[in-house]
Design a protein around this motif. Structure first.
Motif, PDB file in Angstrom:
ATOM      1  N   GLU A  44       0.768  -1.217   0.104  1.00  0.00           N
ATOM      2  CA  GLU A  44       0.036  -0.080  -0.120  1.00  0.00           C
ATOM      3  C   GLU A  44       1.183   0.922   0.465  1.00  0.00           C
ATOM      4  N   TRP A  45       1.186   2.045  -0.867  1.00  0.00           N
ATOM      5  CA  TRP A  45       1.737   2.918  -1.415  1.00  0.00           C
ATOM      6  C   TRP A  45       0.918   4.618  -1.125  1.00  0.00           C
ATOM      7  N   ILE A  46       1.177   4.823  -0.444  1.00  0.00           N
ATOM      8  CA  ILE A  46       1.197   6.274   0.123  1.00  0.00           C
ATOM      9  C   ILE A  46       1.925   7.643  -0.723  1.00  0.00           C
ATOM     10  N   ILE A  47       1.167   7.902  -1.684  1.00  0.00           N
ATOM     11  CA  ILE A  47       2.676   9.018  -3.025  1.00  0.00           C
ATOM     12  C   ILE A  47       2.473  10.423  -2.135  1.00  0.00           C
ATOM     13  N   ILE A  48       3.422  11.181  -2.109  1.00  0.00           N
ATOM     14  CA  ILE A  48       3.334  12.341  -2.317  1.00  0.00           C
ATOM     15  C   ILE A  48       3.915  13.159  -3.756  1.00  0.00           C
ATOM     16  N   PRO A  49       3.538  13.751  -4.686  1.00  0.00           N
ATOM     17  CA  PRO A  49       4.284  13.799  -5.493  1.00  0.00           C
ATOM     18  C   PRO A  49       4.846  14.656  -5.618  1.00  0.00           C
ATOM     19  N   ASP A  50       5.650  15.295  -7.191  1.00  0.00           N
ATOM     20  CA  ASP A  50       5.651  16.691  -7.225  1.00  0.00           C
ATOM     21  C   ASP A  50       6.030  16.520  -8.589  1.00  0.00           C
ATOM     22  N   GLU A  52      -0.660   3.701 -10.623  1.00  0.00           N
ATOM     23  CA  GLU A  52      -0.911   2.089 -10.501  1.00  0.00           C
ATOM     24  C   GLU A  52      -1.445   2.037 -12.383  1.00  0.00           C
ATOM     25  N   SER A  53      -1.255   2.874 -13.514  1.00  0.00           N
ATOM     26  CA  SER A  53      -1.301   2.279 -14.344  1.00  0.00           C
ATOM     27  C   SER A  53       0.432   1.719 -15.281  1.00  0.00           C
ATOM     28  N   LEU A  54       1.206   1.898 -14.300  1.00  0.00           N
ATOM     29  CA  LEU A  54       2.535   1.680 -15.394  1.00  0.00           C
ATOM     30  C   LEU A  54       2.426  -0.063 -15.013  1.00  0.00           C
ATOM     31  N   PRO A  55       3.157  -0.675 -16.007  1.00  0.00           N
ATOM     32  CA  PRO A  55       3.619  -1.879 -16.199  1.00  0.00           C
ATOM     33  C   PRO A  55       4.298  -2.523 -15.495  1.00  0.00           C
ATOM     34  N   LEU A 100       1.095  -2.241 -12.561  1.00  0.00           N
ATOM     35  CA  LEU A 100       1.314  -2.637 -10.839  1.00  0.00           C
ATOM     36  C   LEU A 100      -0.307  -2.109  -9.651  1.00  0.00           C
ATOM     37  N   ILE A 101      -1.560  -1.988 -10.323  1.00  0.00           N
ATOM     38  CA  ILE A 101      -2.487  -1.949  -9.483  1.00  0.00           C
ATOM     39  C   ILE A 101      -2.900  -3.265  -8.590  1.00  0.00           C
ATOM     40  N   GLU A 102      -2.023  -3.875 -10.125  1.00  0.00           N
ATOM     41  CA  GLU A 102      -2.197  -5.927  -9.663  1.00  0.00           C
ATOM     42  C   GLU A 102      -2.221  -6.074  -8.250  1.00  0.00           C
ATOM     43  N   THR A 103      -0.790  -5.278  -8.138  1.00  0.00           N
ATOM     44  CA  THR A 103      -0.195  -6.004  -6.793  1.00  0.00           C
ATOM     45  C   THR A 103      -0.572  -5.126  -4.712  1.00  0.00           C
ATOM     46  N   THR A 104      -0.380  -3.277  -6.183  1.00  0.00           N
ATOM     47  CA  THR A 104      -0.591  -2.776  -5.035  1.00  0.00           C
ATOM     48  C   THR A 104      -1.140  -1.422  -5.123  1.00  0.00           C
ATOM     49  N   THR A 105      -2.146  -1.275  -3.908  1.00  0.00           N
ATOM     50  CA  THR A 105      -2.917  -0.338  -3.364  1.00  0.00           C
ATOM     51  C   THR A 105      -2.104   1.205  -3.950  1.00  0.00           C
ATOM     52  N   VAL A 106      -2.839   2.098  -4.457  1.00  0.00           N
ATOM     53  CA  VAL A 106      -2.068   3.868  -4.583  1.00  0.00           C
ATOM     54  C   VAL A 106      -2.804   4.163  -4.219  1.00  0.00           C
ATOM     55  N   SER A 107      -2.739   5.859  -3.616  1.00  0.00           N
ATOM     56  CA  SER A 107      -3.142   7.031  -3.118  1.00  0.00           C
ATOM     57  C   SER A 107      -2.290   7.722  -2.908  1.00  0.00           C
ATOM     58  N   TYR A 108      -2.307   9.113  -2.940  1.00  0.00           N
ATOM     59  CA  TYR A 108      -2.113  10.375  -3.346  1.00  0.00           C
ATOM     60  C   TYR A 108      -2.189  11.647  -1.863  1.00  0.00           C
ATOM     61  N   GLN A 109      -0.541  12.492  -1.206  1.00  0.00           N
ATOM     62  CA  GLN A 109      -1.468  13.199  -0.398  1.00  0.00           C
ATOM     63  C   GLN A 109      -1.010  14.293  -1.415  1.00  0.00           C
ATOM     64  N   PHE A 110      -0.901  15.662  -0.359  1.00  0.00           N
ATOM     65  CA  PHE A 110      -0.658  16.564  -0.991  1.00  0.00           C
ATOM     66  C   PHE A 110       0.600  16.756  -0.294  1.00  0.00           C
ATOM     67  N   SER A 111       0.250  16.479   1.090  1.00  0.00           N
ATOM     68  CA  SER A 111       2.041  16.194   1.734  1.00  0.00           C
ATOM     69  C   SER A 111       1.634  15.392   3.027  1.00  0.00           C
TER      70      SER A 111
END
Length: 933
Positions: free
Chosen positions: A634-640, A649-652, A660-671
């Motif tokens: 489970e990845w919480i991503i803070i992008p830049d 999650e779209s990446l092969p 990536l969605i097949e193995t990993t739950t992805v969400s995003y945060q501002f900080s």
């Protein structure tokens, strides 16, 4: 100040408005006094004596009439108070003027004979409050006037209104809004021809100054070139043109302008000539001109000029690799800019910023000092120079935080972010160098905090402000006073930046210091409410240990930060804190852009073409992360930067190129600040279902000047069956949305949205066009900022590109999705590109199903997408499902169904035990009775 007030048919109107019961002769006497005072006010060549007599006359009439029982005399009282206010304005008695204008408005009737003069009174009152440095009251009266502006044709008052509003916003750091108002004043002036050339130059110069402050130097130059035709203030115009050319790094053109400036009247031009020569590599010429100002008599150059001269000398000595002398000069500049800092030791920095002469100049000088230490270290690698650079950067970042807190508008804060990104990058680079020298020290965590502290700080400040409204014991008067003080500090910063006179600078610094002392007192008073103080002024940031405690064993927080040549990753799990640097940023960014372009293509029958690009991104970015996170799914991503537009999650990244969605739950945060508060919000809204809107389910519409909004046939199906309140077609209006928000934990908008990349404020969400007006039927981004959605746990925006917008350094994408977070909503599901209606509808219907089962939001969205990918749908490539992403709090909206099942089982079990015991007890009683028999 405009003296004359047009009074058509004055005598007739005043006479007929008087009550017939007045004592004989009193009306005529009062009118004679009024007429005499009015004629003195409107003299072609008034004197202080004539103004004094006029003021006495108006006050005499007021004294006769103010206790009159008949309201019909209000018209004359209104005129007297208005004219009294004008005279007090002329005498610069602004406090008295504001009182008079307020009394005039008290006697003003909007349906009376002087309706248009009410507009002038609001304008004058706003301008007087501005002169008293009372921002809130000035803003109130000027906006009241603006609301009436289309009803009246008093050109001079309109010009004054817009110009004063422009000045008001300029002084508060909101240069974009100031430019808009200045531009309105200029446009009215041109079309009416009511302004003389001198005033026109002033108005157009204001517009150019706003452009310059926004960094739009070409636009500023275009205006200055037009102003030259008036032959008014040529030295001033050429000086500003030179600075604009310097901003564009066109130094030969800048020199041409500087040389046309009269050096005896504007001696500080020597500094700018010297600096331009330095940028052209002409060190001897730079030395000559900088030396010219240094040798001028003490009274000729202001303290600011001397400080700038020291700054430029430092730059010159740095080019010559005279490091120590360069730092000594920049230290002198820092002392002069700071005002209250006296330490000449080059290894010391200011840590208190009250009484500072010029914030931006001090910021630039401290940044320059840090960079000189870095260069010295590169030339002579002694660690003390690198340590000194980090200490200076740390002080500079503290100054930036201080400046941001002094601003009261988001636009001012946003502009500051745009200007300061490089400093954060440079500070990070130095901190990481020290980390490599001392890997066991605290430098890695300090580097992480440098990248995180400034992320989404405007959103964080907004949420703090909203929380403060709920505090008990909050003194609203003190809060308003604090806002006024901050405005005045910002205004004085602008004045000090423009002033060249030592006496004026000292006066400004003294006045500013008083405001800062008063601000400290107000904050001390607010501090008595400990909750208020903790929320608003706490500048602490959660250490890594606290972030780790907020994560489960399966979660990883991955924070990205881009510099000029690399992507830096700080990866936090419950048990580890790791750092990863990925080089070749330019190549990766090209791949990111290409992958996003492929994802945005959803043409039927067209094969997805991003496989090669996706594999390159996975090899360079995703695989290194996966190698560090073997146990976290489970990845919480803070992008830049550009990563804000990339759905990871779209990446092969899976086996055989699976996403990536097949193995990993992805969400995003501002900080990472928001990761600290991932628990589920308590449902205080009272609602249990979903508030949903589908305004275009049956029909498309054309709205004003925008493109035709197509029918969304799937939207009704998308929200069908949702428990709660539904609005479809003509019922799905903006008014109903505003009426019902914050009553339900989930909001679902199946509609159109327009994302304006050039002007974020122009982005909006479309509702049913009840009034056939974009402004009235659509909800604009800045309207969202003013909403209160603190009871809303999730908003689903099923519309095109609601995650798109202007990308601002460290603040993220200024999108509609961000606006809902800003308004207090815990999380959003939004679309990164124009969605396919069929796939979006299918995914979101499943999403609601999993939410109802108690899934965390991120896992509910992942499972809904997986169901779609594994379905019999014709199009299942990532461009059909990865547009939907979740940003924000990922906790479940509803309790888990599994919890209810366990609870029911426990109840049944307990009931069974009780029943068995009761049966046993009954059996024992029966046995005892049989024994007695």
């Amino acid at each position: 100040m405009k003296r004359k007030v047009p009074l058509y048919m004055l005598a007739f109107l005043v006479l007929t408005s008087f009550h017939s019961g007045d004592p004989a002769g009193s009306t005529e006497n009062i009118l004679q006094i009024f007429a005499k005072a009015d004629s003195l006010l409107n003299l072609s060549k008034p004197t202080p004596t004539s103004d004094k007599k006029a003021l006495d006359g108006f006050e005499s009439v007021i004294e006769h009439l103010k206790n009159d029982p008949f309201s019909s005399r209000d018209s004359l009282l209104f005129l007297c108070y208005l004219k009294k206010g004008i005279l007090m304005d002329i005498q610069m008695n602004y406090a008295g003027a504001t009182q008079s204008y307020q009394m005039a408005l008290r006697h003003h009737h909007s349906d009376g004979p002087y309706d248009s003069l009410g507009f002038m009174t609001y304008v004058n009152a706003g301008a007087s409050y501005y002169n008293l440095n009372n921002f809130d009251s000035a803003n109130y009266f000027l906006l009241k006037a603006e609301a009436q502006i289309n009803r009246f044709s008093a050109v001079e008052d309109k010009i004054r209104l817009y110009n004063t509003l422009g000045v008001l916003y300029h002084d508060n750091g909101n240069y974009l809004q100031s430019k808009n108002y200045f531009g309105q004043a200029v446009e009215i002036s041109r079309s009416s021809g009511a302004v003389n050339p001198l005033s026109m130059v002033s108005l157009e110069s204001n517009v150019a100054t706003a452009f310059f402050k926004l960094g739009q130097y070409d636009q500023a130059l275009s205006i200055y070139k037009k102003i030259l035709r008036y032959h008014v203030f040529p030295d001033y115009v050429y000086m500003n043109m030179g600075r604009a050319y310097a901003g564009l790094k066109k130094y030969p053109e800048a020199l041409y302008c500087y040389r046309r400036v009269n050096r005896s009247s504007m001696p500080w031009v020597y500094n700018e000539i010297g600096y331009a020569q330095l940028q052209l590599g002409k060190l001897d010429s730079a030395t000559y001109f900088l030396d010219k100002l240094q040798k001028m008599p003490g009274s000729a150059a202001s303290k600011i000029d001397v400080a700038i001269n020291k700054f430029y000398w430092s730059s010159l000595l740095s080019v010559q690799k005279e490091w120590k002398e360069s730092l000594e000069n920049i230290q002198q500049a820092i002392i002069l800019f700071a005002g209250n800092f006296r330490d000449e030791n080059i290894f010391r920095n200011p840590d208190q910023f009250t009484g500072t002469f010029a914030y931006y100049r001090l910021f630039e000088a401290m940044s320059e000092k840090a960079s000189i230490f870095v260069k010295w270290y590169q030339a002579d690698p002694k660690e003390e120079y690198l340590q000194a650079a980090l200490a200076t950067y740390t002080s500079t970042l503290a100054l930036l935080s201080y400046i941001e807190k002094s601003y009261d508008t988001d636009d001012a804060k946003m502009l500051l972010k745009k200007k300061s990104r490089n400093i954060y990058q440079q500070a990070l680079t130095v901190c990481l160098q020290l980390y490599r020298l001392h890997p066991q020290g605290d430098y890695l965590e300090r580097a992480f905090l440098i990248t995180e502290k400034n992320k989404a700080s405007i959103v964080v400040a907004s949420l703090k402000e909203k929380n403060m409204h709920d505090l008990s014991g909050n003194d609203e008067e003190l809060v308003q006073k604090e806002r006024n003080i901050k405005y005045n500090i910002a205004r004085l910063n602008v004045e000090s930046d423009q002033s060249r006179d030592n006496a004026s600078l000292e006066s400004i610094a003294s006045e500013k210091s008083k405001y800062e002392i008063e601000l400290a007192r107000v904050q001390k008073a607010l501090e008595k409410n400990s909750s208020y103080y903790r929320i608003k002024y706490d500048d602490s940031y959660p250490p890594v240990r606290e972030l780790q405690n907020a994560l489960t064993k399966k979660q990883a927080m991955i924070s990205f930060y881009t510099t000029d040549d690399a992507i830096h990753l700080f990866i936090v799990t419950s048990l580890s804190f790791q750092y990863l640097k990925i080089d070749s940023l330019s190549l990766l960014q090209t791949d990111f852009a290409d992958w996003i372009r492929c994802l945005k293509s959803t043409e039927n029958g067209r094969r997805f073409q991003g496989e090669k690009t996706g594999r390159r991104i996975v090899d360079h970015l995703i695989r290194p992360i996966q190698n560090l996170l073997p146990n976290q799914d489970e990845w919480i991503i803070i992008p830049d930067g550009l990563l804000y537009f990339l759905p990871f999650e779209s990446l092969p990244a899976g086996k055989d190129g699976e996403p990536l969605i097949e193995t990993t739950t992805v969400s995003y945060q501002f900080s990472s600040r928001f990761v600290m508060n991932q628990e589920a919000r308590r449902n205080i809204s009272g609602g249990n279902g979903v508030l949903s809107f589908a305004p275009f389910a049956s029909k498309g519409f054309a709205l004003d000047s925008i493109d035709y909004l197509d029918e969304l046939t799937r939207s009704k199906q998308e929200i069908a069956g949702l428990k709660g309140l539904q609005f479809v077609d003509q019922e799905a209006t903006k008014q109903n949305f505003l009426k019902e928000i914050n009553k339900y934990p989930v909001v679902h908008l199946a509609t159109h949205a327009i994302c304006d990349l050039n002007n974020s404020a122009g982005s909006f969400i479309a509702f049913y066009p009840k009034k056939n007006s974009v402004s009235e039927d659509c909800l604009f981004l800045e309207e969202l900022y003013g909403l209160n959605m603190d009871s809303t746990q999730l908003i689903i925006i099923s519309a095109c590109e609601t995650g798109g917008g202007e990308l601002v350094n460290d603040e993220g994408v200024i999108s509609l999705s961000r606006a809902f977070i800003y308004a207090g909503c815990a999380s959003t599901v939004n679309s990164l590109w124009k969605a396919d209606d069929e796939s979006t509808s299918a995914i979101l219907q499943k999403f609601h199903t999993y939410l109802q089962r108690g899934y965390p939001k991120s896992k509910a969205l992942r499972q809904a997408k997986l169901d779609y990918i594994r379905s019999t749908a014709l199009h299942r490539s990532p461009n059909y499902w990865s547009n939907l992403v979740i940003m924000g709090n990922i906790a479940p909206v509803y309790p888990s169904k599994q919890y209810y099942q366990w609870a029911l089982l426990m109840v049944l079990s307990c009931g069974g035990i009780v029943l068995v015991r009761q049966l046993k007890k009954d059996k024992d009683k029966k046995s005892r009775r049989l024994l007695r028999i």
